[in-house]
Design an enzyme around this catalytic site. Structure first.
Site, PDB file in Angstrom:
ATOM      1  N   LEU A  26       0.765  -1.087   0.063  1.00  0.00           N
ATOM      2  CA  LEU A  26       0.021   0.015   0.080  1.00  0.00           C
ATOM      3  C   LEU A  26       0.934   1.182   0.045  1.00  0.00           C
ATOM      4  CD1 LEU A  26      -0.868   1.501   3.084  1.00  0.00           C
ATOM      5  CD2 LEU A  26      -0.954  -1.159   3.611  1.00  0.00           C
ATOM      6  N   CYS A  27       0.387   2.160  -0.778  1.00  0.00           N
ATOM      7  CA  CYS A  27       0.883   3.483  -0.615  1.00  0.00           C
ATOM      8  C   CYS A  27      -0.055   4.445  -0.570  1.00  0.00           C
ATOM      9  CB  CYS A  27       1.530   3.847  -1.919  1.00  0.00           C
ATOM     10  SG  CYS A  27       0.355   3.947  -3.569  1.00  0.00           S
ATOM     11  N   ASN A  28      -0.088   5.751  -0.683  1.00  0.00           N
ATOM     12  CA  ASN A  28      -1.004   6.813  -0.239  1.00  0.00           C
ATOM     13  C   ASN A  28      -2.645   6.579  -1.126  1.00  0.00           C
ATOM     14  OD1 ASN A  28       0.488   8.452   1.557  1.00  0.00           O
ATOM     15  ND2 ASN A  28       1.228   9.500  -0.229  1.00  0.00           N
TER      16      ASN A  28
END
Length: 136
Positions: A88-90
């Site tokens: 996951l990232c932003n």
């Protein structure tokens, strides 16, 4: 010899996503509760400001492949090549590229979170205060 035409960032992203079975926040939470490895690649300042997913592992993007190579000498403990991995990232863009790369080094069940951490938080799923030191 001809030079391949550049894909551009949108084409590059679409190509990466075509290799993934991306997951919703609810599915990522289900996988997390069943032992999947959630890997947060967001920068420290974002994690500090917005929080983190409980049980996630924070890994700097620059060392991601080294720390998650299932057969690598520098891998973190606690997973195998069969472990489901959700990156996951932003907002779910950089994570797609990262998950594609993890699949290429041997994590066949790597994918990413559609909408990233912000979709997770918007879905009302658990969030802990941010600031966990990243694995470097």
């Amino acid at each position: 010899m001809s030079t391949p035409q550049p894909l551009g960032v949108e084409g590059f992203l679409a190509e990466a996503r075509s290799e993934l079975d991306r997951v919703s926040p609810a599915r990522a939470d289900e996988l997390r509760r069943r032992g999947a490895l959630l890997v947060d690649i967001r920068p420290h300042h974002d994690r500090l400001a917005e929080g983190e997913v409980p049980g996630s592992v924070v890994v700097e993007r620059i060392v991601l492949e080294w720390r998650l190579d299932p057969n690598g000498a520098h891998r973190i403990p606690g997973f195998t090549s069969d472990t489901p991995v959700v990156v996951l990232c932003n907002e779910g863009y950089a994570s797609s590229l990262a998950a594609r790369d993890l699949r290429r080094i041997g994590l066949a069940r790597a994918t990413d979170l559609v909408g990233g951490f912000r979709a997770w938080a918007a879905a009302g799923l658990p969030v802990r205060p941010g600031g966990t030191p990243a694995i470097t």
